[in-house]
Design a protein around this motif. Structure first.
Motif, PDB file in Angstrom:
ATOM      1  N   GLU A 178       1.573   2.765 -11.691  1.00 23.71           N
ATOM      2  CA  GLU A 178       0.929   3.856 -12.403  1.00 23.71           C
ATOM      3  C   GLU A 178      -0.587   3.720 -12.401  1.00 23.71           C
ATOM      4  N   SER A 208       0.830  -1.226   0.000  1.00 19.41           N
ATOM      5  CA  SER A 208       0.000   0.000   0.000  1.00 19.41           C
ATOM      6  C   SER A 208       0.857   1.266   0.000  1.00 19.41           C
ATOM      7  N   GLY A 209       2.050   1.185   0.567  1.00 16.41           N
ATOM      8  CA  GLY A 209       2.923   2.345   0.631  1.00 16.41           C
ATOM      9  C   GLY A 209       3.773   2.557  -0.612  1.00 16.41           C
ATOM     10  N   ASP A 264       4.418   3.651  -4.199  1.00 18.39           N
ATOM     11  CA  ASP A 264       3.736   4.557  -5.129  1.00 18.39           C
ATOM     12  C   ASP A 264       4.215   4.386  -6.570  1.00 18.39           C
TER      13      ASP A 264
END
Length: 183
Positions: free
Chosen positions: A85, A79-80, A82
């Motif tokens: 895309e 979840s962390g 990034d």
């Protein structure tokens, strides 16, 4: 209600226990042998690839491992991160392949950029259509419970084995192939 295309019957479960390739316990060794693109099926595998600094082009997760919730460390790594895309939520009940999962997987593999498919339900069977969709030489990586990570290198033999298993499942194999864009 999910649009189910294929469903796994209990007698096929034993066939799925035989890995589609070598089993690794070391992520760096797996990555040294992997071809591109790398497609990850499962939270633990996705976590290890991200943690090794080599995130997959396509990842499919369901926040579970071996029928239990993943650890907070694994959940936070995914979840962390990034670097995906595109992040897409899809539904796929346990022991099935839904039209939504198949379509999303096709779009992710055929598309450009990196994609995270977050499954409400279960992603375990997605390895089979992923092998059918991926280009020759690509790697589909998935977890082998209690053993490690399986590196399935996409080639004619691996595709044929996956197609044979899919054809034995209950449902509409022709529809699956149509959704995947495979003749």
């Amino acid at each position: 209600m999910a649009d189910i295309v294929l469903e796994l019957q209990p007698e096929l479960r034993s066939e799925l226990k035989t890995p589609l390739g070598p089993v690794y316990t070391d992520t760096h060794s797996l990555l040294a042998d992997a071809g591109a693109p790398v497609i990850a099926i499962g939270d633990v595998v996705t976590h290890h690839l991200i943690d090794a600094g080599e995130p997959p082009a396509v990842a499919m997760v369901d926040e579970r491992t071996e029928r239990s919730a993943v650890s907070s460390e694994i959940a936070e790594t995914i979840s962390g991160f990034d670097g995906f895309e595109t992040v897409r939520e899809i539904t796929n009940p346990a022991g099935t392949l839904s039209a939504e999962l198949l379509t999303a997987l096709r779009e992710a593999i055929e598309g450009t950029g990196t994609t995270l498919l977050d499954v409400d339900g279960e992603e375990d069977l997605a390895t089979l259509p992923a092998v059918l969709l991926a280009p020759d030489g690509a790697s589909v990586v998935y977890g082998q419970p209690g053993e490690g990570m399986v590196l399935a290198t996409v080639d004619a033999e691996t595709r044929e084995r996956c197609r044979r298993i899919l054809s034995q499942m209950d449902g509409d194999t022709e529809r699956l192939l149509t959704l995947l864009g495979i003749e």
